[in-house]
Scaffold this motif. Structure first.
Motif, short mmCIF file in Angstrom:
data_model
loop_
_atom_site.label_atom_id
_atom_site.label_comp_id
_atom_site.label_asym_id
_atom_site.label_seq_id
_atom_site.Cartn_x
_atom_site.Cartn_y
_atom_site.Cartn_z
N ASP A 98 -9.16 27.74 1.37
CA ASP A 98 -9.34 29.05 0.48
C ASP A 98 -10.20 27.51 -0.82
OD1 ASP A 98 -8.89 30.35 -1.20
OD2 ASP A 98 -6.61 29.90 -1.12
N ASP A 99 -10.16 28.44 -2.10
CA ASP A 99 -10.63 27.22 -3.13
C ASP A 99 -9.86 26.90 -3.68
OD1 ASP A 99 -12.73 29.82 -2.71
OD2 ASP A 99 -12.00 31.33 -3.95
N LYS A 123 -11.48 23.09 -4.62
CA LYS A 123 -11.38 22.33 -5.95
C LYS A 123 -10.95 20.81 -6.06
CE LYS A 123 -11.23 26.50 -8.45
NZ LYS A 123 -10.33 27.22 -9.87
N GLN A 139 -18.49 24.65 -1.28
CA GLN A 139 -17.86 25.79 0.20
C GLN A 139 -17.53 24.70 1.55
OE1 GLN A 139 -21.46 27.80 -0.14
NE2 GLN A 139 -23.15 25.99 0.71
N ASN A 159 -9.48 31.38 3.72
CA ASN A 159 -10.41 31.04 2.67
C ASN A 159 -9.67 32.70 2.52
OD1 ASN A 159 -12.61 32.45 1.24
ND2 ASN A 159 -12.71 29.89 1.10
N THR A 191 -11.35 35.26 0.13
CA THR A 191 -13.08 35.50 0.06
C THR A 191 -13.32 35.98 1.76
OG1 THR A 191 -13.09 34.23 -2.04
CG2 THR A 191 -14.70 35.56 -0.81
#
Length: 649
Positions: free
Chosen positions: A196-197, A201, A207, A456, A458
């Motif tokens: 996941d984002d 981070k 990515q 993720n 998205t």
């Protein structure tokens, strides 16, 4: 102490086929006391020589390891790891779910293996590999670098100036491996997890590794910075059951392309071992491109073993029973004889599996006083399944140990075994997400299933878009989502779309218990596909495995399959019923067994039960005339149990 005759009749057959199935050497621990060092010693020495070449000049080599089914190829790879894990890092790479995911499969399996802790070590192979870099030998420098991420990355780039892919992010993730707080998250990124984002981070990467190109280049990074490290041995095994060509032959071209890429890119410090059944290898040689053939440095063929080695094999398995006997047997292989071996193997050679099967047959006949005729292998299969399932449950600790594509392929294989109507893969039309889907028919029409565990959100949104497209195009009359990972929150686009497509009846959350069933079946599927699954006195192929799976109903208690409506079974089976099934199956496969041995084996399987409870279950079965206790007035340690009254001694 008892006579050897009494001990053999009471004991589990030391050649019992339940223990014949090899596999991933990081998961299947072989009993070293049963290993005969002289068997395939020449092959071990040649592989050791190839490893020494890689150690000497760091140039990657590829070895083709061939042998007949039952020759001991997987066992040899395990022995190689046992002998040389102090000189090299070992990765086990089994069959891939789809050739379009091959590089990602190799990377994931390599990192999974590097996360294992070798015998005698305190840290994983991955940390040992990382700490073998030259900067870790400079203590004063290292103390400064470990507190400064940027300085650590900069120093590694100076030390290893070769063209690393995505260097800052890759080296930054290596830095995070040194921090226990981030170790598993960094490992997941290296494995190719679609994180996941927020996790991305945390790792300071843009990515995940979600394409074949990215996976290839990350694996290449391991080879580009390997000058200071031990070699990495990539062991490709059980490949004979991968998806075939339209002509029905095993499709190895994708793997050979990968092998050629590793050589062409001049990636250093790999020893690649490709294990194949001899017939598969020889049938494929004519299809090899000359460039692919040139990238195979050596071929090693496992030869049949000599009868003197068979005797060593027998002696190793019989030794624990012989030790209990008084007087000691006259021969270390009693009740087997060299004359018997000469009769069965007039060519003076055989393969290990055939030798073990003969040992099983002779011990069975010695115990029972009758020949093996038409053996019912269903009880044996249920015991094989139970042992495999229990091993799986110990090592499967989270669903994301497996990629979403692997999980969907497992579900598909199970569906085929259950003869689900019109089962087909790749239901979704979106090419990026079609691998996460399958379809089947029920009484109402076509049902689509999608399964994605990637965290993720998205990617989850785009999966939902693909599902919406399938619904709008009326490609099915119903959709089911399998997912245990989070779905997001009300503000997320993917969650909003999910709510329009699924409800609590069509969204299934798989449990670890369900994953255990799927993984167990896949392991048996792979073993059957390469002729390495032994059940009783047979080696079932995939068709036979599917039939045994249906007849035994071993999948009927899988919660996910029940939720899908593919099986009907009790969600909870009582401990007593499971114990009675186990006792009956074990007696059926052994035909004759000591009461105390039966109790001990049951206690190994059902640790929550004590000897008194199991003993009562045996008495209950005897009272119901389901089993026979020979000489019930004798001391319990001397009692024998069987099904047939005529077995008397």
């Amino acid at each position: 102490m008892a006579l050897i005759e009494q001990i053999l009749r009471q004991a589990i057959n030391p050649f019992d086929s339940v223990n014949f199935r090899p596999g991933n050497f990081w998961q299947e621990t072989q009993d070293r006391a049963l290993t005969v060092d002289s068997i395939h010693r020449e092959a071990i020495d040649r592989l050791a020589e190839c490893l020494a070449w890689v150690e000497g000049d760091r140039r990657t080599r590829t070895i083709l390891l061939c042998g007949d089914s039952g020759a001991g190829k997987s066992h040899l790879l395990d022995r190689l790891k046992q002998h040389f894990n102090d000189r090299a890092f070992f990765a086990y790479i089994g069959p891939w779910p789809d050739r379009e995911f091959l590089w990602r499969h190799i990377l994931r399996n390599t990192v999974d293996s590097l996360l294992k802790v070798p015998d005698g070590q305190q840290e994983s192979q991955l940390l040992i590999w990382l700490k073998s870099f030259s900067i870790f030998q400079q203590r004063s420098l290292l103390d400064r670098l470990l507190g400064d991420r940027k300085a650590f990355i900069r120093k590694l780039r100076e030390t290893y100036p070769s063209d690393l892919y995505n260097a800052n992010e890759f080296l930054g993730v290596l830095y995070d491996l040194l921090d226990p707080e981030f170790f598993w998250l960094a490992s997941d990124w290296l494995r190719g997890e679609n994180l996941d984002d927020e996790d991305l981070k945390t790792l300071r990467v843009r990515q995940p590794i979600e394409t074949e190109d990215a996976a290839q280049k990350v694996l290449a990074n391991f080879g580009r910075i390997s000058a200071d490290t031990q070699p990495i041995v990539l062991c490709f095994d059980n490949l004979d059951c991968i998806a075939g060509t339209p002509e029905g032959t095993v499709n190895l071209q994708s793997l050979l392309n990968c092998n050629s890429t590793i050589h062409n890119e001049k990636l250093k410090n790999f020893l690649i071992i490709i294990s194949l059944i001899t017939d598969t290898a020889y049938n494929y040689v004519d299809r090899l491109q000359p460039s692919d053939l040139a990238r195979i440095d050596s071929q090693i063929v496992l030869k049949p073993i000599r009868l003197s080695q068979v005797e060593e094999l027998y002696a190793a398995r019989l030794h624990p029973l012989h030790q209990q006997a008084n007087p000691q047997p006259s021969s270390p292989i009693f009740p087997l004889t060299r004359q018997l071996l000469d009769c069965y193997f007039p060519g003076q050679k055989t393969n290990p599996r055939n030798a073990l099967e003969l040992g099983r047959k002779v011990i069975f006949e010695y115990k029972t006083g009758k020949a093996i005729e038409s053996e019912d292998i269903l009880p044996a299969f249920k015991l094989v399944w139970l042992q495999a399932l229990q091993k799986t449950e110990k090592r499967v600790t989270r669903i994301r140990q497996f990629s979403s594509v692997e999980l969907m392929q497992m579900l598909y294989k199970v569906g085929k075994a259950l003869q689900i109507d019109r089962l087909a893969t790749k239901f979704l039309p979106n090419p990026r997400y079609t691998h996460y889907s399958l379809s089947y028919e029920n009484g109402d029409g076509k049902i689509g299933i999608v399964w994605m565990e990637d965290p993720n959100l998205t990617s989850f949104f785009y999966l939902m878009k693909a599902c919406e497209d399938a619904r709008d195009r009326s490609l099915c009359c119903g959709l089911k989502l399998v997912r245990s990972e989070r779905l997001g929150v009300q503000e997320n686009k993917g969650y909003k779309l999910y709510q329009t497509l699924f409800d609590r009846h069509s969204h299934l959350s798989p449990s670890l218990e369900s994953i255990g069933y799927l993984v167990t079946y896949q392991n048996l599927f792979h073993a059957a596909g390469v002729g390495e699954l032994v059940v009783g006195n047979r080696t079932p192929d995939i068709d036979s495995l599917e039939r045994l799976t249906r007849e035994s109903k071993v999948l009927f208690h899988c919660p996910l399959l029940q939720d899908l409506g593919w099986v009907r079974g009790d969600s909870i089976v009582s401990l007593e019923d499971r114990l009675l099934d186990f006792l009956i199956d074990l007696i059926a496969t052994q035909q004759l067994i000591g009461r105390q041995v039966l109790i001990e084996k049951a206690m190994e399987r059902f640790t929550e039960l004590d000897a008194i409870e199991i003993d009562r279950a045996i008495d209950r079965m005897s009272g119901e005339a389901r089993i026979q206790i020979l000489d019930p007035t004798a001391d319990q340690h001397s009692q024998l149990i069987c099904f047939e009254k005529e077995l008397k001694f």
